[in-house]
Write a protein that holds these residues in place. Structure first.
Motif, mmCIF file in Angstrom:
data_model
loop_
_atom_site.group_PDB
_atom_site.id
_atom_site.type_symbol
_atom_site.label_atom_id
_atom_site.label_comp_id
_atom_site.label_asym_id
_atom_site.label_seq_id
_atom_site.Cartn_x
_atom_site.Cartn_y
_atom_site.Cartn_z
ATOM 1 N N LEU A 40 17.360 -7.075 -14.897
ATOM 2 C CA LEU A 40 18.007 -5.713 -14.418
ATOM 3 C C LEU A 40 16.690 -4.889 -13.771
ATOM 4 C CD1 LEU A 40 20.342 -4.665 -17.147
ATOM 5 C CD2 LEU A 40 21.008 -5.345 -14.847
ATOM 6 N N THR A 41 16.795 -4.073 -12.792
ATOM 7 C CA THR A 41 15.721 -3.571 -12.222
ATOM 8 C C THR A 41 15.474 -2.282 -13.093
ATOM 9 O OG1 THR A 41 17.359 -1.902 -10.838
ATOM 10 C CG2 THR A 41 16.398 -3.979 -9.689
ATOM 11 N N SER A 42 13.960 -2.055 -13.263
ATOM 12 C CA SER A 42 13.533 -0.825 -13.921
ATOM 13 C C SER A 42 13.370 0.249 -12.965
ATOM 14 C CB SER A 42 12.225 -1.467 -14.679
ATOM 15 O OG SER A 42 11.218 -1.559 -13.508
ATOM 16 N N TYR A 43 13.270 1.504 -13.506
ATOM 17 C CA TYR A 43 12.964 2.578 -12.821
ATOM 18 C C TYR A 43 12.225 3.487 -13.690
ATOM 19 C CZ TYR A 43 16.654 4.465 -16.094
ATOM 20 O OH TYR A 43 17.550 4.749 -17.387
ATOM 21 N N SER A 44 11.914 4.596 -12.894
ATOM 22 C CA SER A 44 10.842 5.609 -13.364
ATOM 23 C C SER A 44 11.675 6.923 -13.515
ATOM 24 C CB SER A 44 9.355 5.768 -12.840
ATOM 25 O OG SER A 44 8.767 4.512 -12.863
ATOM 26 N N ILE A 45 11.238 7.724 -14.689
ATOM 27 C CA ILE A 45 11.717 9.160 -14.568
ATOM 28 C C ILE A 45 10.597 10.045 -14.866
ATOM 29 C CG2 ILE A 45 13.989 8.607 -15.209
ATOM 30 C CD1 ILE A 45 13.185 9.613 -18.063
ATOM 31 N N THR A 46 10.668 11.259 -14.444
ATOM 32 C CA THR A 46 9.363 12.293 -14.453
ATOM 33 C C THR A 46 9.968 13.336 -15.317
ATOM 34 O OG1 THR A 46 8.579 11.642 -12.296
ATOM 35 C CG2 THR A 46 7.703 13.562 -13.315
ATOM 36 N N ILE A 47 9.155 13.687 -16.368
ATOM 37 C CA ILE A 47 9.493 14.626 -17.525
ATOM 38 C C ILE A 47 8.672 15.878 -17.312
ATOM 39 C CG2 ILE A 47 9.994 15.191 -19.862
ATOM 40 C CD1 ILE A 47 10.660 12.108 -20.352
ATOM 41 N N GLU A 48 8.960 17.041 -17.085
ATOM 42 C CA GLU A 48 8.142 18.073 -17.188
ATOM 43 C C GLU A 48 8.240 18.864 -18.194
ATOM 44 O OE1 GLU A 48 7.108 22.043 -14.500
ATOM 45 O OE2 GLU A 48 8.386 20.580 -13.782
ATOM 46 N N HIS A 49 6.960 19.222 -19.229
ATOM 47 C CA HIS A 49 7.099 19.771 -20.230
ATOM 48 C C HIS A 49 5.859 20.618 -20.681
ATOM 49 C CE1 HIS A 49 8.325 20.748 -24.550
ATOM 50 N NE2 HIS A 49 7.021 20.223 -24.983
ATOM 51 N N LYS A 50 6.259 21.981 -20.486
ATOM 52 C CA LYS A 50 5.032 22.936 -20.737
ATOM 53 C C LYS A 50 3.985 22.636 -19.771
ATOM 54 C CE LYS A 50 5.846 23.717 -25.671
ATOM 55 N NZ LYS A 50 5.352 23.754 -26.882
ATOM 56 N N GLY A 51 4.395 22.637 -18.468
ATOM 57 C CA GLY A 51 3.524 22.433 -17.234
ATOM 58 C C GLY A 51 2.970 20.988 -17.238
ATOM 59 N N SER A 52 3.060 20.065 -17.948
ATOM 60 C CA SER A 52 2.489 18.810 -17.969
ATOM 61 C C SER A 52 3.752 17.756 -17.384
ATOM 62 C CB SER A 52 2.071 18.198 -19.121
ATOM 63 O OG SER A 52 2.800 18.058 -20.194
ATOM 64 N N MET A 53 3.129 16.825 -16.571
ATOM 65 C CA MET A 53 4.252 16.075 -15.743
ATOM 66 C C MET A 53 3.741 14.535 -16.479
ATOM 67 S SD MET A 53 5.915 17.650 -13.701
ATOM 68 C CE MET A 53 6.614 16.980 -12.433
ATOM 69 N N ASN A 54 4.979 14.036 -17.163
ATOM 70 C CA ASN A 54 4.821 12.611 -17.741
ATOM 71 C C ASN A 54 5.919 11.662 -16.971
ATOM 72 O OD1 ASN A 54 3.092 13.504 -19.660
ATOM 73 N ND2 ASN A 54 4.718 14.065 -21.082
ATOM 74 N N VAL A 55 5.491 10.514 -16.694
ATOM 75 C CA VAL A 55 6.258 9.621 -16.108
ATOM 76 C C VAL A 55 6.736 8.433 -17.077
ATOM 77 C CG1 VAL A 55 6.170 7.800 -14.423
ATOM 78 C CG2 VAL A 55 5.300 9.962 -13.760
ATOM 79 N N ARG A 56 7.903 8.224 -17.274
ATOM 80 C CA ARG A 56 8.209 7.208 -18.423
ATOM 81 C C ARG A 56 9.085 6.089 -17.417
ATOM 82 N NH1 ARG A 56 5.362 9.209 -22.135
ATOM 83 N NH2 ARG A 56 6.429 11.073 -23.155
ATOM 84 N N ASN A 57 8.713 4.739 -17.988
ATOM 85 C CA ASN A 57 9.364 3.804 -17.155
ATOM 86 C C ASN A 57 10.647 3.212 -18.313
ATOM 87 O OD1 ASN A 57 7.602 3.557 -15.046
ATOM 88 N ND2 ASN A 57 6.331 2.355 -16.580
#
Length: 67
Positions: A40-57
């Motif tokens: 299956l194809t993978s995708y990325s999401i961006t999470i913003e928490h307390k001013g920092s941006m994290n990218v999760r696959n």
């Protein structure tokens, strides 16, 4: 079950989210015991928490719904 795993039982498998939740326009497949589950194809999401941006696959999984 993760994509690429070997199917333990023959039956209909449906695409579900990473945590097991429903997916819009989910794929349904019939797999025989011992066959490999398709990728299956993978995708990325961006999470913003307390001013920092994290990218999760993330990647969807397969779930046996009918034997």
């Amino acid at each position: 079950m993760k994509p690429g795993d070997t199917a333990p039982l023959s039956g209909t498998y449906v695409e579900v989210g990473q945590g097991g939740g429903k997916v819009k326009r989910a794929q349904q497949i019939y797999v025989n015991q011992g066959e490999t589950l398709p990728m299956l194809t993978s995708y990325s999401i961006t999470i913003e928490h307390k001013g920092s941006m994290n990218v999760r696959n993330r990647q969807h999984c397969w779930k046996l719904v009918q034997v």
